[in-house]
Design an enzyme around this catalytic site. Structure first.
Site, PDB file in Angstrom:
ATOM      1  N   CYS A 168       0.832  -1.206   0.000  1.00 52.80           N
ATOM      2  CA  CYS A 168       0.000   0.000   0.000  1.00 52.80           C
ATOM      3  C   CYS A 168       0.870   1.263   0.000  1.00 52.80           C
ATOM      4  O   CYS A 168       1.553   1.529  -0.973  1.00 52.80           O
ATOM      5  CB  CYS A 168      -0.988  -0.043   1.163  1.00 52.80           C
ATOM      6  SG  CYS A 168      -2.346   1.152   1.018  1.00 52.80           S
ATOM      7  N   HIS A 211      -3.683  -5.023   0.364  1.00 48.26           N
ATOM      8  CA  HIS A 211      -3.243  -5.483   1.683  1.00 48.26           C
ATOM      9  C   HIS A 211      -3.260  -7.013   1.732  1.00 48.26           C
ATOM     10  O   HIS A 211      -4.303  -7.618   1.990  1.00 48.26           O
ATOM     11  CB  HIS A 211      -4.155  -4.918   2.775  1.00 48.26           C
ATOM     12  CG  HIS A 211      -3.958  -3.463   3.031  1.00 48.26           C
ATOM     13  ND1 HIS A 211      -2.984  -2.981   3.876  1.00 48.26           N
ATOM     14  CD2 HIS A 211      -4.587  -2.371   2.524  1.00 48.26           C
ATOM     15  CE1 HIS A 211      -3.026  -1.656   3.901  1.00 48.26           C
ATOM     16  NE2 HIS A 211      -3.982  -1.262   3.082  1.00 48.26           N
ATOM     17  N   GLU A 263      -2.062  -8.826   4.012  1.00 46.39           N
ATOM     18  CA  GLU A 263      -2.055  -9.309   5.398  1.00 46.39           C
ATOM     19  C   GLU A 263      -3.441  -9.515   5.980  1.00 46.39           C
ATOM     20  O   GLU A 263      -3.585 -10.177   7.018  1.00 46.39           O
ATOM     21  CB  GLU A 263      -1.254  -8.344   6.286  1.00 46.39           C
ATOM     22  CG  GLU A 263      -1.932  -7.013   6.581  1.00 46.39           C
ATOM     23  CD  GLU A 263      -1.701  -5.946   5.517  1.00 46.39           C
ATOM     24  OE1 GLU A 263      -1.915  -4.761   5.808  1.00 46.39           O
ATOM     25  OE2 GLU A 263      -1.311  -6.310   4.383  1.00 46.39           O
TER      26      GLU A 263
END
Length: 525
Positions: free
Chosen positions: A93, A179, A181
């Site tokens: 990001c 993202h 994660e």
């Protein structure tokens, strides 16, 4: 106060991957995901100098997201010289954008933002190979990379980002606008693992066995020929910490269980039975309930309660050394402090102090022991895995978290003996019903909170009541850094409410807390 010794990651576990935090709410989550790929990681602030990074000797860097625009005044920047270190780097990001900018690419405010679930189109390359050509990802960006740096292949795009991912295999550099994660990116862990293992060439060495061995050696080095004392709370953290130290120094460890009167029903007996049976460790029980209650008398401020409990906790240990341990020289105090405790207490660079944890920010300045905190860099799931590696039974390692200050921070208001009895009975009922419903493994923990200074009108039989409310706070989490309220079946909630209001006379109302974290913390105080 003695400074805690951090985990020596240069041992059998190896060097770390450093997550550079640009102000992301997910920085700690990124660190967890790296560890789930069996690679040790730590979070460092973006202000860390290149010399400091070199001194840490990392295996790779992961640049986190962040709320800023790369063009905003005062926005976090990245020194292009970082890439002269020859380290593998993965940008996420904002980290992806600042990486592109530092390497000569172009970042612009295109006017097309993407927030939430987004469709990613894979264009080629290795980062997404063997994954679907079209896949959902989680985006959160206003700016976008419009031109990749020279030498980089654009490997994915989205409706709002023509350059949604790029890579340079020769330099071991890659980045993504989305993202990976978060759980909303289904293939994110595979992509992160591919960077760590394939691009960066890092082995999967952060395993429970290696962690346990490294921690045992760390403790053995720190304590040497000394003696240690460890406080058992009844929870998994202190139990695993004690088991590690016991493996390291044997019978030179004495475990002390402080019965501060803030325990749940049956807790003392469980500790004395289960932990000793599992570890064969020396255990001394100190009964100081009256001392704690006297110190907490009249105190309603949550921070005040936490600090008093922390101070009295240490004093109880000092008393145990004097009165119980026959004057032997005890130099070290073992505590089960975890990484989230340190972060919430402001122990990480750039973090706000959310609340003092009794075993982090509540310790007195004149501490008579050197601290041994073998779990200080571990998340809860890692602690459980290490506990299983050490052979601790499931009754210990699978136990739901319970705070060191005990029921003292689950009474909103002054802590008194009568209020503790009321809360203890309500808590016991809630735990019994959740266990009977088979929900123990679905709930991270379920604090039961007594609003001691609140009363409401009720009716039981033909009589008016004016009792206290009890709050149920069932939450689901992976590491306590974030949490969501658990959707407990209505029939289970009904049984809990009916039993509490029927069996605990002081309570006439049971309410459900449906707040996530953030904005609310798991514990009310």
């Amino acid at each position: 106060m003695a400074e805690p010794v951090d985990l020596d990651v240069a041992g059998p576990v190896g060097r770390p991957v450093l997550v550079v935090d640009f102000g992301a709410q997910y920085a700690q989550l990124i660190a967890r995901r790296v560890r789930e790929a069996r690679v040790f990681s730590e979070v460092i602030p973006h202000t860390t100098s290149i010399e400091e990074i070199k001194a840490r000797d990392p295996l790779a860097l992961v640049l986190s997201g962040g709320p800023a625009s790369v063009y905003a005044p005062g926005a976090p920047q990245l020194d292009p010289a970082l890439f002269d270190l020859g380290l593998p780097v993965f940008g996420i990001c904002y980290g992806f954008q600042v990486m592109a900018q530092a390497l000569g690419g172009t970042v612009a405010h295109t006017g097309t933002s993407e927030y939430g679930r987004t469709e990613l189109k894979v264009l080629g390359g290795d980062l997404h190979s063997d994954l679907p050509d079209i896949q959902p990802v989680w985006m959160s960006h206003g700016d976008a990379v419009t031109a990749a740096p020279d030498g980089f292949e654009v490997v994915a795009s989205s409706a709002g980002a023509a350059v949604a991912a790029f890579e340079n295999r020769e330099r071991r550099l890659a980045g993504v606008q989305y993202h990976p994660e978060v759980m909303h990116t289904p293939h994110g862990q595979q992509i992160l693992g591919r960077f760590l293992h394939d691009f960066a060439g890092i082995g999967a060495r952060w395993t429970p066995a290696n962690i346990a061995n490294a921690l045992i050696e760390q403790v053995r080095t720190q304590i040497g020929d000394g003696h240690a004392i460890c406080g058992l709370s009844g929870g998994v953290d202190s139990a695993v910490a004690a088991a590690l130290v016991q493996r390291a120094i044997g019978d030179r460890l004495t475990c002390v269980f402080v019965d501060h009167g803030l325990l749940r029903a049956g807790e003392r007996a469980q500790v004395e039975r289960d932990f000793v049976a599992a570890t064969k460790a020396n255990l001394v029980t100190v009964d100081v309930a009256d001392t704690f209650l006297a110190a907490l008398s009249g105190v309603t401020d949550p921070e005040g309660k936490r600090k008093i409990i922390g101070r009295q906790f240490i004093r109880a240990f000092e008393g145990a050394v004097r009165d119980v341990l026959d004057g032997r020289d005890i130099e070290f105090l073992v505590q089960g402090t975890l990484y989230p405790d340190v972060v919430e207490s402001g122990g990480g660079s750039g973090t706000a102090n959310i609340k003092s944890h009794h075993n982090v920010g509540g310790l007195p300045d004149d501490l008579k022991f050197a601290l041994v905190e073998p779990l200080r860099l571990l998340f809860k799931d890692e602690v459980r895995a290490v506990g299983r590696e050490l052979g601790l039974p499931e009754e210990i390692v699978a136990r739901q978290p319970f705070p060191g200050p005990g029921l003292g921070i689950r009474i909103v208001g002054e802590v008194t003996g009568q209020r503790l009895d009321t809360l203890r009975r309500a808590d016991s009922i809630a735990r019994e019903e959740l266990t009977a419903a088979g929900l123990d493994n679905q709930i991270w923990q379920c604090p039961v909170v007594l609003l001691a200074d609140v009363r409401s009108v009720g009716v039981q039989g033909d009589n008016r009541t004016y009792g206290h409310p009890i709050v149920l706070r069932p939450v689901s989490s992976e590491d306590a850094m974030t949490a969501d309220w658990t959707r407990v079946p209505f029939e289970v909630l009904e049984r809990i409410s009916t039993r509490i209001t029927n069996e605990v006379p002081e309570v006439n109302r049971v309410v459900l807390d449906v707040t996530s974290k953030p904005p609310g913390t798991i514990e009310w105080e």
